[in-house]
Every structure is written in structure tokens, then in C-alpha cells.
Design an enzyme around this catalytic site. Structure first.
Site, PDB file in Angstrom:
ATOM      1  N   THR A 247       0.806  -1.282  -0.041  1.00  0.00           N
ATOM      2  CA  THR A 247      -0.014   0.126  -0.027  1.00  0.00           C
ATOM      3  C   THR A 247       0.752   1.166  -0.069  1.00  0.00           C
ATOM      4  OG1 THR A 247      -0.063  -0.320   2.414  1.00  0.00           O
ATOM      5  CG2 THR A 247      -2.322  -1.049   1.105  1.00  0.00           C
TER       6      THR A 247
ATOM      7  N   GLY B 215      17.237  -9.767   4.153  1.00  0.00           N
ATOM      8  CA  GLY B 215      16.384 -10.440   3.030  1.00  0.00           C
ATOM      9  C   GLY B 215      15.062 -11.326   3.739  1.00  0.00           C
ATOM     10  N   ALA B 216      15.063 -11.137   4.827  1.00  0.00           N
ATOM     11  CA  ALA B 216      13.838 -11.998   5.448  1.00  0.00           C
ATOM     12  C   ALA B 216      12.655 -11.245   5.740  1.00  0.00           C
ATOM     13  CB  ALA B 216      14.234 -12.378   6.884  1.00  0.00           C
TER      14      ALA B 216
ATOM     15  N   LEU C 299      12.088  -8.484   7.237  1.00  0.00           N
ATOM     16  CA  LEU C 299      12.009  -7.798   8.544  1.00  0.00           C
ATOM     17  C   LEU C 299      12.879  -6.315   8.329  1.00  0.00           C
ATOM     18  CD1 LEU C 299      12.688 -10.739  11.120  1.00  0.00           C
ATOM     19  CD2 LEU C 299      10.578  -9.733  10.403  1.00  0.00           C
TER      20      LEU C 299
ATOM     21  N   SER D 182      16.124  -5.239   7.166  1.00  0.00           N
ATOM     22  CA  SER D 182      17.280  -5.176   7.365  1.00  0.00           C
ATOM     23  C   SER D 182      17.945  -3.917   6.520  1.00  0.00           C
ATOM     24  CB  SER D 182      18.200  -6.532   6.956  1.00  0.00           C
ATOM     25  OG  SER D 182      18.444  -6.637   6.012  1.00  0.00           O
TER      26      SER D 182
ATOM     27  N   ASP E  44       9.152   1.245   5.576  1.00  0.00           N
ATOM     28  CA  ASP E  44      10.299   0.645   6.420  1.00  0.00           C
ATOM     29  C   ASP E  44      11.255   1.710   7.081  1.00  0.00           C
ATOM     30  OD1 ASP E  44       9.686  -1.494   5.253  1.00  0.00           O
ATOM     31  OD2 ASP E  44      11.188  -1.832   3.882  1.00  0.00           O
TER      32      ASP E  44
ATOM     33  N   TYR F   3       8.807  -7.960  -6.816  1.00  0.00           N
ATOM     34  CA  TYR F   3       8.184  -6.779  -6.097  1.00  0.00           C
ATOM     35  C   TYR F   3       8.151  -5.692  -7.353  1.00  0.00           C
ATOM     36  CZ  TYR F   3       8.132  -3.052  -2.650  1.00  0.00           C
ATOM     37  OH  TYR F   3       7.904  -1.870  -1.954  1.00  0.00           O
TER      38      TYR F   3
END
Ligand code: ADP
Ligand code: MG
Length: 372
Positions: free
Chosen positions: A19, A108-109, A111, A113, A161, A215
Site C-alpha cells: 500500500t 532479506g527476511a 524484517l 534489514s 520501512d 516486487y
């Protein structure tokens, strides 16, 4: 100041995926894992960057922090150099720097980074050169870090992020409205309610900086759908507009984007009512939309979500963009072990590599730890 150390957290996006770049709503929170950067001023114009995650040390000069020099840098260094490049473009006067980076976030998880890295560098260097770091200055800092990631690294991410890493506060979610990038702290008393968010890292990493990534493709599809509707961004569309999209793929992508913002509003209402069952259902509905309409899920993420819900989670969804990475499950503390066990068993039965788990609660945003 001759040195400063700052830590910036990773984040979990509780709800609101894909979004941000479409001008919609999302509700991330910072997690306890993060990245720490120590910045030391040098007497010359050299820049040295070292991360405990990599073997090599990158050495350059302040004058090398240009888009032209970018291609010669290792991929991970671009996240750091990009922040220094954007800061200089904003008029920061930087000395030569030694930057030492350490992180306990998996990379790359899903979360974030990358944002934790950018924000820890930005906050450490801001402290070093005496730039303001009060809450009012942080949206500008998040924007600087977003430019580093978009324009220097070349990852077309939407800014969620960096805002989450810089603006989050403990026991709160950060409601972001990307129509105008405004933010609101939403009390999220999961701890008090006896709940935890279990992060299920599928171990399949995504690379957001890769131009051929899912993506980047989704982002292009959303831009095309907005253009077909004559709008600058899909978030400005109304539900009635969907039927005007003749391309089925564009229509499905748009349906996810519009319904996801509505689900963020539903989630905020459920949290305000302390209706955790409803919050869980909204999370699971978000996953279904991301899997079906946005085609952003994977077998591993679908399995993690379905198994977690069967094993007693209130709800679960992929987080952080999908195409690999992590899922989250909202679960009562006493059911978390059963959820972990069930997901681990299901992954083994399907021949997937063992997932890893982290329990998180809404934590504080980036901070200066030390300066001298
Ligand atoms: P995510 O943000 O979900 O972890 P991204 O693909 O956006 O995934 O960012 C991961 C990239 O960020 C890594 O491939 C690496 O280039 C960089 N990175 C992350 N953490 C570190 C670290 N501690 N040191 C150096 N580079 C890092
Ligand atoms: Mg990232």
C-alpha cells in the site's frame, strides 16, 4: 563530536502490504532486532565502511559518493553510501568517516534489514555532525533514507520501512497514511493482552533491489493500473473504479491495494476495541488477498499461514512484501509453542528447509546509544 553510535530496529508490518507506494494505509511496528552503526570522524576525506556481515572493507573518498561511482561498489555498501550521498545532497557537511556496522537482523527476511541499516547510519552520522533528531525531524530523515534506497540502491520500495524504524515507539503501531505520508501512534497493547507476534522466517530470501523481482513487477503493474484510470497513484481510486479496468491482472492488483487499506482501518478499529479475534481474522484476510489478487505469496508462506491458524494463531499473513521472506502469526502466548511446532512439522513434511522463529512485540524506534 568525534564518534556516535546509533541503533535502528527492523520492523514487522502488522498489516498493509504493497500500500505504501500506492498511497494507501499500513500499520507497522518496530521489533527488538536491529542494526547498530558506530560513526567516527576522520581528519581526511576518506570513507571506510565495514559490516560484521561481510568480509570486505570498502574504502573510498567523500568525492566518490556519487551516482556515477555506485556501480563500482559492492551491493551492500550502496545502502550506506546512498545515505551519505542523500545527506550531502541535503546540505549536510560531512567529515571523512569510519563506519562500523553490526546487526542481529536476518537480511532479506522481510524484517527490513535494509532500512535498519540505512537508518542506523543516518542517525549515527546525524548525531556526529549535530543534526536534529527530535520527533519532528524524523520524517525528513526517513525521506532521506528512502531516497538512498530508491535512487542510489535502486530498490523501488515505498518508504514504510524507514518511517517504522525511525518513528516507532514501544507498545504502539505506527499508522501511516501514504496519501500524505502522515503518521499516527496507535496504542497496540499486545503484551498486556497476553499476545505475541511470531515471525516465521521461511528462509527463502527476496531481493528487493533486483529490477526483475516480483516486487518491481507488481509495482509496475500498479502504476499501469493507476495510469489506465488516469490517476497518479492507485490509492486515489474508488472501489467503483475497479470495473473500469479492462485488464484482469491490473484489476486484481487494484482490488488488493484498495481492500488492503480498508483492512488496515478494520485492524485499527479492532485494536481500539481490544477485539483480538477480529484483528486476527483481518490479518488472515490480508494474506488471502496478497496470495490471490496480488500473487505475492509462495508455497512456504501459504503453508506457514495456514498451519499457524490451524494450530491456534488468531490470524497470520505474509509480511514485508512477500515473494519469500517472513510470515507473522498473532497468537496467545500459551499457544506460540504449538504454532512453532506445527509449522516446523508441516515444513519438514513438505520437504521445505526448517523455518526460523522470533517472537516480537512493538518496540522502540531508532536511538543514539552513545556519543563522544
Ligand atoms: P530486507 O530489508 O527485507 O532484509 P532487502 O533486500 O531490502 O531485504 O535488503 C537486504 C540487503 O540489505 C542485503 O542484501 C544487504 O545488501 C543489505 N544489508 C542488510 N543488513 C546488512 C548488514 N548488517 N550489513 C551490510 N549490509 C546489509
Ligand atoms: Mg528492505
Amino acid at each position: 563530536m568525534t564518534s556516535a553510535t546509533a541503533r535502528a530496529p527492523g520492523r514487522v508490518n502488522l498489516i498493509g502490504d504493497h500500500t505504501d507506494y500506492n498511497g494507501g494505509l499500513c500499520l507497522p511496528f518496530a521489533i527488538p532486532l536491529g542494526t547498530t552503526t558506530t560513526a567516527r570522524a576522520r581528519g581526511d576525506d576518506r570513507v571506510r565502511v565495514r559490516s560484521t556481515a561481510y568480509d570486505d572493507v570498502w574504502t573510498g573518498r567523500l568525492g566518490d559518493l556519487t551516482l556515477g561511482a555506485r556501480d563500482g561498489m559492492p551491493a551492500w555498501v550502496r545502502y550506506v553510501a546512498g545515505v551519505l550521498w542523500a545527506a550531502r545532497a541535503d546540505g549536510w557537511r560531512l567529515p571523512g568517516l569510519d563506519l562500523l556496522i553490526d546487526s542481529d537482523l536476518p537480511s532479506g527476511a522481510g524484517l527490513s534489514s535494509s532500512a535498519a541499516l540505512e537508518c542506523s547510519v543516518a542517525v549515527a552520522v546525524a548525531a556526529l555532525v549535530d543534526r536534529p533528531l527530535d520527533p519532528g525531524s524524523r520524517p525528513g530523515l526517513a525521506e532521506l533514507c528512502r531516497r538512498a534506497e530508491n535512487d542510489f540502491v535502486g530498490a523501488p520500495t515505498g518508504g514504510l520501512d524507514q518511517l517504522a524504524s525511525l518513528l516507532s515507539t514501544e507498545d504502539h503501531g505506527l499508522l501511516v497514511d501514504f496519501a500524505d505520508t502522515s503518521t499516527r501512534q496507535v496504542p497496540l497493547p499486545l503484551r498486556e493482552a497476553g499476545l505475541v507476534v511470531l515471525v516465521i522466517d521461511t528462509g527463502t530470501s527476496h531481493d528487493l533491489a533486483d529490477a526483475s523481482s516480483g516486487y518491481a513487477q507488481r509495482r509496475a503493474e500498479c502504476d499501469a493500473a493507476a495510469a489506465a484510470l488516469g490517476l497518479p497513484r492507485l490509492g486515489l481510486a474508488w472501489a467503483d473504479d475497479l470495473s473500469r479496468l479492462t485488464d484482469e491482472v491490473q484489476q486484481a492488483r487494484a482490488r488488493h491495494v484498495l481492500s488492503e487499506s480498508t483492512r488496515v482501518e478494520d485492524a485499527v478499529a479492532a485494536v481500539a476495541d481490544a477485539d483480538w479475534e477480529r484483528l486476527g481474522s483481518v490479518l488472515t484476510a490480508s494474506h488471502a488477498s496478497l496470495a490471490r489478487d496480488f500473487a505475492a505469496s509462495t508455497d512456504e508462506l501459504d503453508l506457514a499461514v495456514a498451519t499457524a491458524v490451524e494450530a491456534g494463531a488468531l490470524g497470520a499473513r505474509l509480511t514485508g512484501g512477500g515473494f519469500g521472506g517472513s510470515a507473522i502469526a498473532l497468537a496467545p502466548r500459551e499457544r506460540v509453542d504449538a504454532v512453532r511446532l506445527a509449522v516446523g512439522t508441516a515444513f519438514a513434511a513438505e520437504g521445505h528447509a526448517a523455518p526460523s522463529f522470533v517472537e516480537v512485540l512493538p518496540s522502540a524506534g531508532a536511538a543514539v546509544l552513545d556519543q563522544a
